[in-house]
Motif scaffolding. Sequence first.
Motif, mmCIF file in Angstrom:
data_model
loop_
_atom_site.group_PDB
_atom_site.id
_atom_site.type_symbol
_atom_site.label_atom_id
_atom_site.label_comp_id
_atom_site.label_asym_id
_atom_site.label_seq_id
_atom_site.Cartn_x
_atom_site.Cartn_y
_atom_site.Cartn_z
ATOM 1 N N ALA B 365 5.979 0.155 18.077
ATOM 2 C CA ALA B 365 6.631 -0.980 17.432
ATOM 3 C C ALA B 365 7.559 -0.531 16.300
ATOM 4 O O ALA B 365 8.374 0.354 16.503
ATOM 5 N N ILE B 366 7.409 -1.113 15.096
ATOM 6 C CA ILE B 366 8.370 -0.825 14.022
ATOM 7 C C ILE B 366 8.332 0.650 13.624
ATOM 8 O O ILE B 366 9.338 1.242 13.250
ATOM 9 N N ARG B 367 7.158 1.272 13.759
ATOM 10 C CA ARG B 367 7.055 2.687 13.392
ATOM 11 C C ARG B 367 7.967 3.528 14.271
ATOM 12 O O ARG B 367 8.655 4.434 13.816
ATOM 13 N N ARG B 368 7.948 3.208 15.562
ATOM 14 C CA ARG B 368 8.774 3.955 16.496
ATOM 15 C C ARG B 368 10.254 3.647 16.256
ATOM 16 O O ARG B 368 11.090 4.542 16.273
ATOM 17 N N SER B 401 3.245 -1.853 6.039
ATOM 18 C CA SER B 401 3.394 -1.583 4.613
ATOM 19 C C SER B 401 4.769 -2.035 4.137
ATOM 20 O O SER B 401 5.706 -2.180 4.926
ATOM 21 N N ASP B 402 4.865 -2.251 2.838
ATOM 22 C CA ASP B 402 6.088 -2.716 2.219
ATOM 23 C C ASP B 402 7.253 -1.765 2.508
ATOM 24 O O ASP B 402 8.382 -2.180 2.728
ATOM 25 N N ASN B 403 6.924 -0.481 2.539
ATOM 26 C CA ASN B 403 7.905 0.551 2.801
ATOM 27 C C ASN B 403 8.660 0.318 4.112
ATOM 28 O O ASN B 403 9.886 0.410 4.187
ATOM 29 N N GLU B 404 7.873 -0.020 5.165
ATOM 30 C CA GLU B 404 8.487 -0.277 6.480
ATOM 31 C C GLU B 404 9.416 -1.485 6.413
ATOM 32 O O GLU B 404 10.480 -1.507 7.039
ATOM 33 N N LEU B 405 8.993 -2.478 5.647
ATOM 34 C CA LEU B 405 9.785 -3.689 5.534
ATOM 35 C C LEU B 405 11.112 -3.396 4.841
ATOM 36 O O LEU B 405 12.182 -3.793 5.311
#
Lengths: 89, 576
Positions: B365-368, B401-405
């Motif tokens: 997902a967003i990590r990838r 986490s906020d960082n990803e956002l």
Amino acid sequence: MINKDITVVNKLGLHARAAAKLVALASNFASEITLQKGGRKINGKSIMGVMMLAASQHTVVNIEINGEDEQQAMIEIENLFKNLFDEDE
Amino acid sequence: MALIVSGIGVSKGIAIGNVHLLNRGAPEVFERKLEDHEIDAEVERFQDAVDGAAKQLSGIRESIPEDAPKDVATFIDSHLLMAKDSMLSKVPIEIIREQQCNAEWALKQQRDKLEAVFEEMEDDYLRTRLNDIEHVINLIQQILKDQQFTMQMKLQPLKGSIIVADDLTPADTVVMQNQNIAGFITELGGPLSHTAILARSLGIPAVVGIQSARSLLQQDEPLILDGSSGMVLAGTNENTVKEYRQIQREQKEAQRKLSSLKNISAKTKDGQRISLQANIELAEDVGALKKSGADGVGLYRTEFLYIDREVPADEAEQLSAYKKIIRVLKGKPLTIRTLDLGGDKEFDPDFQGPLTQNPALGLRAIRRSLKDTELFKQQLRAILRSSASGPVRILLPMITSDNELVQSLSLIEQAKHELKSENKDFDENIPVGAMIEVPAAAISAHIFAKQLNFLSIGTNDLIQYTLAIDRIDDQVNYLYDPLHPAVLKLINITLQAGRRAEIPVAMCGEMAGDPRYTRLLLGLGLKEFSAHPSNLLEIKQIINKSKITELEKQTKKILATTVPSKIIPMVDALNA
């Protein structure tokens, strides 16, 4: 004479219904319209020919149009491919 | 004695009627050598048969009711074109002349030639389109043999019978639809066959794929068919028939009531408007979306643009896919979830990595997306550009986490910047939201909410991650529990965070589409449900009979309950 490579984008490819729409459109033009894929070259106004091209999704078909209304024919045929033959995907 | 056979239910509903067997298919063809003087007459006989076939097809084409789905007409158009195509109408004439053989034999040879070409095709779907050609060839053969199947069918009263055939042509289905046929059973075909598509669009129950149905079932014997389960019951007693008639009545009544809700908006008895949105993914869902009366699309999954295909869709193809849904929605919002790739869904070998024991906890997902920002930005650009054609929202999956956002939001800004410098149109104020599907996200929802325009609770993953249950694992799936007190708390926290930040919170997991939980979710304050289109009308029916003020008190008690087993009866009481 003009020709152009067009990619089949609709999911089911040039199956019977899509072929019917292409042939109906092609038949409106006076120009000669041929489609070529791999070694096979067929008449764009013949539904059986179009089906036998076996053009599935993502294959590239070369379209050759020769005649007085060739420009307009190319635009409309290209649009039909782009609009997925009015199919949902 | 009762006989139960099961096939694939492709068009739901119960049919009760007597068997009508259709025995046809290609008539047997023999070769006959012609004398020179017979040839012209034989050519004429063949031409008459082709004309006859075309005439029959045109007649059927004209008798299609105006409100029939457009597909029906195009099916018949394609058959009509085939009948007129020189490969069927001219080549056999050449064969008759060259080989001095009868018309049937000439047509059969041409058919065999065509078959050889189709059998070499690699694409499964296109290869099976030989069926279309065979239908037309059989029609011509039958006319040559004076076995005008379609005409014969018109003469027989078929009202109330269940047609049992090898397969049905679109033409058959059109002729049959005005005759109040109860149901269809075919030996061939699957969920995507002509019979299936047409039966569904005409609302006639159908079961396909029952091999040798025509030898198992007898002409005129009474039959019960269930188009949902695919079950066919023969030789039943009167009581069973009565039972099924009752079920049939109830289903029809329920269906009628539900479809009358399509154009009514979802609103509770105490006046709260509830937004009912659709989850869509495949082309079939678009049809269902149109019938559902949805207020928009709450979750458009985009993985199909990346996996199960040779190359991922480029920006232009993505844009055209998004615009197509926007057109269907006619001004209602479309929420596009950015790609949820990774784990077990991956197309790029560079990202496959070691096959981990826990793909759900891996690079997905967003990590990838944040590891492959080029691919991600390409999708963001396509989504942004689509927003020039209608209201679109961006939904980010699995933010933890906020960082990803922060990173995702900055990529969206970058994409906007690029488009601006290229003079490409998009909606400057496109709403951006995050899926809340990880416990950490639910607990941090108040922080995310400040930076976003909406939230959407993905219950499937939220439950899996909260309870540490893999739903596909048979050994633990009994522990998968949407009503677990911890799950309900996380849902409640997220809804509260949304209220405080004054942004909408949707729910797009299966829980939102399950009528058992509708009232509980209303009581918790959910105002945006997103579910598969086929569930929406049922949910709407419940919402329109509910009063939030009455539910709130009970849901508070449910939230305070710590024993899972006590929660189920409390939820049942809400629904009573």
